[in-house]
Design a protein around this motif. Structure first.
Motif, PDB file in Angstrom:
ATOM      1  N   VAL A 157      -8.414   4.769   4.351  1.00 46.96           N
ATOM      2  CA  VAL A 157      -7.245   3.952   3.995  1.00 46.96           C
ATOM      3  C   VAL A 157      -7.479   2.507   4.404  1.00 46.96           C
ATOM      4  CG1 VAL A 157      -4.786   3.534   4.429  1.00 46.96           C
ATOM      5  CG2 VAL A 157      -5.604   5.870   4.120  1.00 46.96           C
ATOM      6  N   MET A 158      -7.926   2.310   5.643  1.00 52.09           N
ATOM      7  CA  MET A 158      -8.119   0.942   6.123  1.00 52.09           C
ATOM      8  C   MET A 158      -9.257   0.250   5.388  1.00 52.09           C
ATOM      9  SD  MET A 158      -5.492   0.830   7.838  1.00 52.09           S
ATOM     10  CE  MET A 158      -5.622  -0.885   8.282  1.00 52.09           C
ATOM     11  N   ASP A 159     -10.262   1.000   4.953  1.00 53.75           N
ATOM     12  CA  ASP A 159     -11.331   0.410   4.155  1.00 53.75           C
ATOM     13  C   ASP A 159     -10.779  -0.098   2.822  1.00 53.75           C
ATOM     14  OD1 ASP A 159     -14.114  -0.236   3.597  1.00 53.75           O
ATOM     15  OD2 ASP A 159     -14.047   1.440   2.170  1.00 53.75           O
ATOM     16  N   LEU A 160      -9.933   0.693   2.177  1.00 52.86           N
ATOM     17  CA  LEU A 160      -9.326   0.264   0.918  1.00 52.86           C
ATOM     18  C   LEU A 160      -8.428  -0.956   1.127  1.00 52.86           C
ATOM     19  CD1 LEU A 160      -8.507   3.785  -0.547  1.00 52.86           C
ATOM     20  CD2 LEU A 160     -10.204   2.174  -1.432  1.00 52.86           C
ATOM     21  N   VAL A 161      -7.685  -0.960   2.224  1.00 53.50           N
ATOM     22  CA  VAL A 161      -6.822  -2.103   2.548  1.00 53.50           C
ATOM     23  C   VAL A 161      -7.678  -3.353   2.739  1.00 53.50           C
ATOM     24  CG1 VAL A 161      -5.316  -3.052   4.357  1.00 53.50           C
ATOM     25  CG2 VAL A 161      -4.933  -0.728   3.499  1.00 53.50           C
ATOM     26  N   HIS A 162      -8.749  -3.209   3.475  1.00 48.20           N
ATOM     27  CA  HIS A 162      -9.646  -4.350   3.731  1.00 48.20           C
ATOM     28  C   HIS A 162     -10.268  -4.871   2.431  1.00 48.20           C
ATOM     29  CE1 HIS A 162     -12.625  -6.865   5.679  1.00 48.20           C
ATOM     30  NE2 HIS A 162     -13.563  -6.256   4.986  1.00 48.20           N
ATOM     31  N   ARG A 163     -10.740  -3.943   1.581  1.00 48.40           N
ATOM     32  CA  ARG A 163     -11.356  -4.347   0.312  1.00 48.40           C
ATOM     33  C   ARG A 163     -10.380  -5.087  -0.589  1.00 48.40           C
ATOM     34  NH1 ARG A 163     -15.480   0.321  -1.724  1.00 48.40           N
ATOM     35  NH2 ARG A 163     -16.460   0.691   0.282  1.00 48.40           N
ATOM     36  N   ALA A 164      -9.087  -4.761  -0.455  1.00 51.75           N
ATOM     37  CA  ALA A 164      -8.063  -5.429  -1.267  1.00 51.75           C
ATOM     38  C   ALA A 164      -7.687  -6.793  -0.701  1.00 51.75           C
ATOM     39  CB  ALA A 164      -6.825  -4.544  -1.371  1.00 51.75           C
ATOM     40  N   VAL A 166       0.845  -1.194   0.000  1.00 51.62           N
ATOM     41  CA  VAL A 166       0.000   0.000   0.000  1.00 51.62           C
ATOM     42  C   VAL A 166       0.880   1.244   0.000  1.00 51.62           C
ATOM     43  CG1 VAL A 166      -1.821   1.260   1.222  1.00 51.62           C
ATOM     44  CG2 VAL A 166      -1.747  -1.242   1.324  1.00 51.62           C
ATOM     45  N   VAL A 167       0.578   2.186  -0.903  1.00 54.07           N
ATOM     46  CA  VAL A 167       1.275   3.470  -0.938  1.00 54.07           C
ATOM     47  C   VAL A 167       0.218   4.559  -0.850  1.00 54.07           C
ATOM     48  CG1 VAL A 167       2.746   5.016  -2.294  1.00 54.07           C
ATOM     49  CG2 VAL A 167       3.178   2.556  -2.318  1.00 54.07           C
ATOM     50  N   VAL A 168       0.417   5.475   0.106  1.00 50.35           N
ATOM     51  CA  VAL A 168      -0.479   6.614   0.272  1.00 50.35           C
ATOM     52  C   VAL A 168       0.316   7.855  -0.123  1.00 50.35           C
ATOM     53  CG1 VAL A 168      -1.940   7.906   1.856  1.00 50.35           C
ATOM     54  CG2 VAL A 168      -1.692   5.438   2.139  1.00 50.35           C
ATOM     55  N   GLY A 182       0.524  -1.441  -6.724  1.00 55.97           N
ATOM     56  CA  GLY A 182       0.812  -0.687  -7.933  1.00 55.97           C
ATOM     57  C   GLY A 182      -0.401  -0.191  -8.701  1.00 55.97           C
ATOM     58  N   GLU A 183      -1.607  -0.509  -8.242  1.00 54.32           N
ATOM     59  CA  GLU A 183      -2.823  -0.093  -8.930  1.00 54.32           C
ATOM     60  C   GLU A 183      -3.540   0.990  -8.131  1.00 54.32           C
ATOM     61  OE1 GLU A 183      -3.903  -1.216 -11.915  1.00 54.32           O
ATOM     62  OE2 GLU A 183      -2.084  -2.413 -12.044  1.00 54.32           O
ATOM     63  N   PRO A 184      -3.960   2.081  -8.793  1.00 55.37           N
ATOM     64  CA  PRO A 184      -4.743   3.102  -8.081  1.00 55.37           C
ATOM     65  C   PRO A 184      -6.044   2.488  -7.565  1.00 55.37           C
ATOM     66  CG  PRO A 184      -4.100   3.864 -10.278  1.00 55.37           C
ATOM     67  CD  PRO A 184      -3.745   2.412 -10.195  1.00 55.37           C
ATOM     68  N   THR A 185      -6.346   2.743  -6.288  1.00 58.39           N
ATOM     69  CA  THR A 185      -7.549   2.153  -5.704  1.00 58.39           C
ATOM     70  C   THR A 185      -8.550   3.182  -5.214  1.00 58.39           C
ATOM     71  OG1 THR A 185      -6.477   1.944  -3.565  1.00 58.39           O
ATOM     72  CG2 THR A 185      -6.397   0.034  -5.020  1.00 58.39           C
TER      73      THR A 185
END
Length: 79
Positions: free
Chosen positions: A36-43, A7-9, A24-27
């Motif tokens: 941020v944590m929601d995006l991490v969880h979804r991934a 994860v890169v912010v 490496g993919e825009p999320t």
């Protein structure tokens, strides 16, 4: 050999949002740590067991996990 975190912010934009890439993919754009944590969880990454300041999970650019304001523009002299 070190590996990059998945994860890169990126630094805050003028609206305070920070672009997030995962593997490496825009999320999406995060406006706070919950985003941020929601995006991490979804991934499918194990975000709930890791801290937001874990360098093996998240690379914070242009400020850490508590920086959500865009930098102030430099003062310019009056002409």
């Amino acid at each position: 050999m070190s590996t990059r975190p998945p994860v890169v912010v990126l630094p805050p934009a003028s609206d305070g949002g920070r672009q997030v890439t995962i593997r490496g993919e825009p999320t999406g754009t995060a406006y706070n740590l919950f985003d941020v944590m929601d995006l991490v969880h979804r991934a499918g990454l194990p975000g709930k067991d890791r801290a937001v300041d874990d360098p093996e999970l998240i690379e914070w650019r242009g400020g850490g996990p508590y920086d959500w304001s865009a930098p102030e523009p430099p003062d310019t002299p009056d002409e």
